[in-house]
Design a protein around this motif. Sequence first.
Motif, PDB file in Angstrom:
ATOM      1  N   CYS A   2      20.075   6.050   8.963  1.00 54.50           N
ATOM      2  CA  CYS A   2      19.037   5.279   8.282  1.00 54.50           C
ATOM      3  C   CYS A   2      19.116   3.801   8.678  1.00 54.50           C
ATOM      4  CB  CYS A   2      19.149   5.466   6.764  1.00 54.50           C
ATOM      5  SG  CYS A   2      18.586   7.112   6.246  1.00 54.50           S
ATOM      6  N   GLN A   3      20.331   3.308   8.860  1.00 50.00           N
ATOM      7  CA  GLN A   3      20.475   1.909   9.306  1.00 50.00           C
ATOM      8  C   GLN A   3      19.789   1.720  10.645  1.00 50.00           C
ATOM      9  OE1 GLN A   3      21.626  -1.070   8.406  1.00 50.00           O
ATOM     10  NE2 GLN A   3      22.046  -0.381   6.320  1.00 50.00           N
ATOM     11  N   LEU A   4      20.038   2.652  11.562  1.00 51.94           N
ATOM     12  CA  LEU A   4      19.455   2.547  12.903  1.00 51.94           C
ATOM     13  C   LEU A   4      17.934   2.685  12.869  1.00 51.94           C
ATOM     14  CD1 LEU A   4      22.071   4.620  14.938  1.00 51.94           C
ATOM     15  CD2 LEU A   4      21.794   2.130  14.893  1.00 51.94           C
ATOM     16  N   ALA A   5      17.433   3.354  11.849  1.00 52.31           N
ATOM     17  CA  ALA A   5      15.984   3.582  11.739  1.00 52.31           C
ATOM     18  C   ALA A   5      15.286   2.529  10.879  1.00 52.31           C
ATOM     19  CB  ALA A   5      15.724   4.976  11.185  1.00 52.31           C
ATOM     20  N   GLY A   6      16.040   1.489  10.469  1.00 49.57           N
ATOM     21  CA  GLY A   6      15.392   0.378   9.764  1.00 49.57           C
ATOM     22  C   GLY A   6      15.558   0.334   8.262  1.00 49.57           C
ATOM     23  N   ALA A   7      16.581   0.994   7.734  1.00 46.13           N
ATOM     24  CA  ALA A   7      16.773   1.018   6.278  1.00 46.13           C
ATOM     25  C   ALA A   7      16.959  -0.381   5.685  1.00 46.13           C
ATOM     26  CB  ALA A   7      17.976   1.895   5.925  1.00 46.13           C
ATOM     27  N   GLU A   8      17.614  -1.248   6.441  1.00 41.78           N
ATOM     28  CA  GLU A   8      17.848  -2.605   5.926  1.00 41.78           C
ATOM     29  C   GLU A   8      16.513  -3.336   5.722  1.00 41.78           C
ATOM     30  OE1 GLU A   8      20.988  -4.497   8.047  1.00 41.78           O
ATOM     31  OE2 GLU A   8      20.634  -6.418   7.060  1.00 41.78           O
ATOM     32  N   ASP A   9      15.599  -3.149   6.679  1.00 38.86           N
ATOM     33  CA  ASP A   9      14.268  -3.763   6.546  1.00 38.86           C
ATOM     34  C   ASP A   9      13.524  -3.176   5.348  1.00 38.86           C
ATOM     35  OD1 ASP A   9      14.741  -5.296   8.778  1.00 38.86           O
ATOM     36  OD2 ASP A   9      13.676  -3.956  10.150  1.00 38.86           O
ATOM     37  N   ILE A  10      13.692  -1.876   5.141  1.00 36.29           N
ATOM     38  CA  ILE A  10      13.037  -1.224   3.993  1.00 36.29           C
ATOM     39  C   ILE A  10      13.578  -1.818   2.693  1.00 36.29           C
ATOM     40  CG2 ILE A  10      12.822   0.960   2.722  1.00 36.29           C
ATOM     41  CD1 ILE A  10      11.053   0.866   5.219  1.00 36.29           C
ATOM     42  N   ALA A  11      14.892  -1.967   2.621  1.00 33.97           N
ATOM     43  CA  ALA A  11      15.492  -2.533   1.401  1.00 33.97           C
ATOM     44  C   ALA A  11      14.994  -3.958   1.165  1.00 33.97           C
ATOM     45  CB  ALA A  11      17.016  -2.505   1.510  1.00 33.97           C
ATOM     46  N   HIS A  12      14.926  -4.748   2.232  1.00 32.06           N
ATOM     47  CA  HIS A  12      14.426  -6.130   2.086  1.00 32.06           C
ATOM     48  C   HIS A  12      12.955  -6.144   1.673  1.00 32.06           C
ATOM     49  CE1 HIS A  12      17.858  -7.629   4.804  1.00 32.06           C
ATOM     50  NE2 HIS A  12      18.124  -7.896   3.539  1.00 32.06           N
ATOM     51  N   HIS A  13      12.203  -5.212   2.231  1.00 32.41           N
ATOM     52  CA  HIS A  13      10.781  -5.119   1.871  1.00 32.41           C
ATOM     53  C   HIS A  13      10.639  -4.842   0.372  1.00 32.41           C
ATOM     54  CE1 HIS A  13       6.510  -4.294   2.322  1.00 32.41           C
ATOM     55  NE2 HIS A  13       6.698  -3.200   1.613  1.00 32.41           N
ATOM     56  N   ILE A  14      11.446  -3.904  -0.125  1.00 33.66           N
ATOM     57  CA  ILE A  14      11.383  -3.561  -1.556  1.00 33.66           C
ATOM     58  C   ILE A  14      11.825  -4.756  -2.400  1.00 33.66           C
ATOM     59  CG2 ILE A  14      12.297  -2.051  -3.368  1.00 33.66           C
ATOM     60  CD1 ILE A  14      12.529   0.155  -1.192  1.00 33.66           C
ATOM     61  N   GLU A  15      12.876  -5.444  -1.946  1.00 35.15           N
ATOM     62  CA  GLU A  15      13.338  -6.631  -2.692  1.00 35.15           C
ATOM     63  C   GLU A  15      12.204  -7.642  -2.850  1.00 35.15           C
ATOM     64  OE1 GLU A  15      18.038  -7.324  -1.864  1.00 35.15           O
ATOM     65  OE2 GLU A  15      16.678  -7.765  -0.205  1.00 35.15           O
ATOM     66  N   HIS A  16      11.513  -7.903  -1.751  1.00 28.63           N
ATOM     67  CA  HIS A  16      10.414  -8.884  -1.807  1.00 28.63           C
ATOM     68  C   HIS A  16       9.258  -8.380  -2.653  1.00 28.63           C
ATOM     69  CE1 HIS A  16      12.335 -10.686   1.912  1.00 28.63           C
ATOM     70  NE2 HIS A  16      12.333 -11.636   1.008  1.00 28.63           N
ATOM     71  N   LYS A  17       8.949  -7.111  -2.499  1.00 25.68           N
ATOM     72  CA  LYS A  17       7.813  -6.543  -3.231  1.00 25.68           C
ATOM     73  C   LYS A  17       8.058  -6.577  -4.741  1.00 25.68           C
ATOM     74  CE  LYS A  17       4.675  -2.623  -3.369  1.00 25.68           C
ATOM     75  NZ  LYS A  17       3.500  -3.450  -3.146  1.00 25.68           N
ATOM     76  N   LEU A  18       9.288  -6.216  -5.139  1.00 29.03           N
ATOM     77  CA  LEU A  18       9.583  -6.121  -6.574  1.00 29.03           C
ATOM     78  C   LEU A  18      10.152  -7.414  -7.161  1.00 29.03           C
ATOM     79  CD1 LEU A  18      11.199  -2.557  -6.765  1.00 29.03           C
ATOM     80  CD2 LEU A  18       8.827  -3.221  -7.222  1.00 29.03           C
ATOM     81  N   GLY A  19      10.595  -8.303  -6.287  1.00 25.95           N
ATOM     82  CA  GLY A  19      11.183  -9.549  -6.783  1.00 25.95           C
ATOM     83  C   GLY A  19      12.538  -9.336  -7.429  1.00 25.95           C
ATOM     84  N   CYS A  20      13.247  -8.332  -6.971  1.00 26.92           N
ATOM     85  CA  CYS A  20      14.617  -8.126  -7.484  1.00 26.92           C
ATOM     86  C   CYS A  20      15.495  -7.654  -6.339  1.00 26.92           C
ATOM     87  CB  CYS A  20      14.646  -7.163  -8.659  1.00 26.92           C
ATOM     88  SG  CYS A  20      14.576  -5.425  -8.238  1.00 26.92           S
ATOM     89  N   GLY A  21      16.760  -7.997  -6.425  1.00 23.42           N
ATOM     90  CA  GLY A  21      17.700  -7.652  -5.371  1.00 23.42           C
ATOM     91  C   GLY A  21      18.310  -6.275  -5.555  1.00 23.42           C
ATOM     92  N   VAL A  22      19.174  -5.940  -4.615  1.00 19.24           N
ATOM     93  CA  VAL A  22      19.902  -4.669  -4.696  1.00 19.24           C
ATOM     94  C   VAL A  22      20.806  -4.703  -5.921  1.00 19.24           C
ATOM     95  CG1 VAL A  22      21.623  -3.231  -3.530  1.00 19.24           C
ATOM     96  CG2 VAL A  22      19.777  -4.293  -2.209  1.00 19.24           C
TER      97      VAL A  22
END
Length: 154
Positions: free
Chosen positions: A85-105
């Motif tokens: 998942c890391q190689l497929a962009g999971a980190e970008d997905i997590a950052h996208h969700i953080e920005h969208k929801l306004g909350c961190g991991v």
Amino acid sequence: MYSVTNEKKIDELISHYPVKRSAILPALFIAQEEHGYVTDGDVKYLAERLDMRVNEVEEVVTFYTMYSRKPVGKYKLQVCRTLSCQLAGAEDIAHHIEHKLGCGVNQTTADGKFTLSEVECLGYCDLAPVLQVNFDYHESVTAASVDEIIGKLA
Ligand code: FES
């Protein structure tokens, strides 16, 4: 401690195993269903009910990411962070969700609706990146598909 229905479920669970402690995983789901997360009281109570030590119950709760030891949102968004998942962009997905929801991991949105976390392999490595929402899996997610998933839940 629990509703009559859930007390009966725990009695029923225990009756299915030769050793009481074997019922710990489903019993923790019942605890979580009752309180929204596994409370200190749940840990002590289940230790008594299942003839376990408190620290043994605590070890199980904290080992599995499907249990929460603190209040969580109605929807748990869990992004797999393991290699495929890391190689497929999971980190970008997590950052996208953080920005969208306004909350961190490991945080919950102010309205109590979403909790974001990162978890280890969810078992769908060939369909990475993977997002788990409560008990539903979403494979090969993109920023657009995540927006759609969150939009339906919001
Ligand atoms: S590495 Fe993400 S599902 Fe296995």
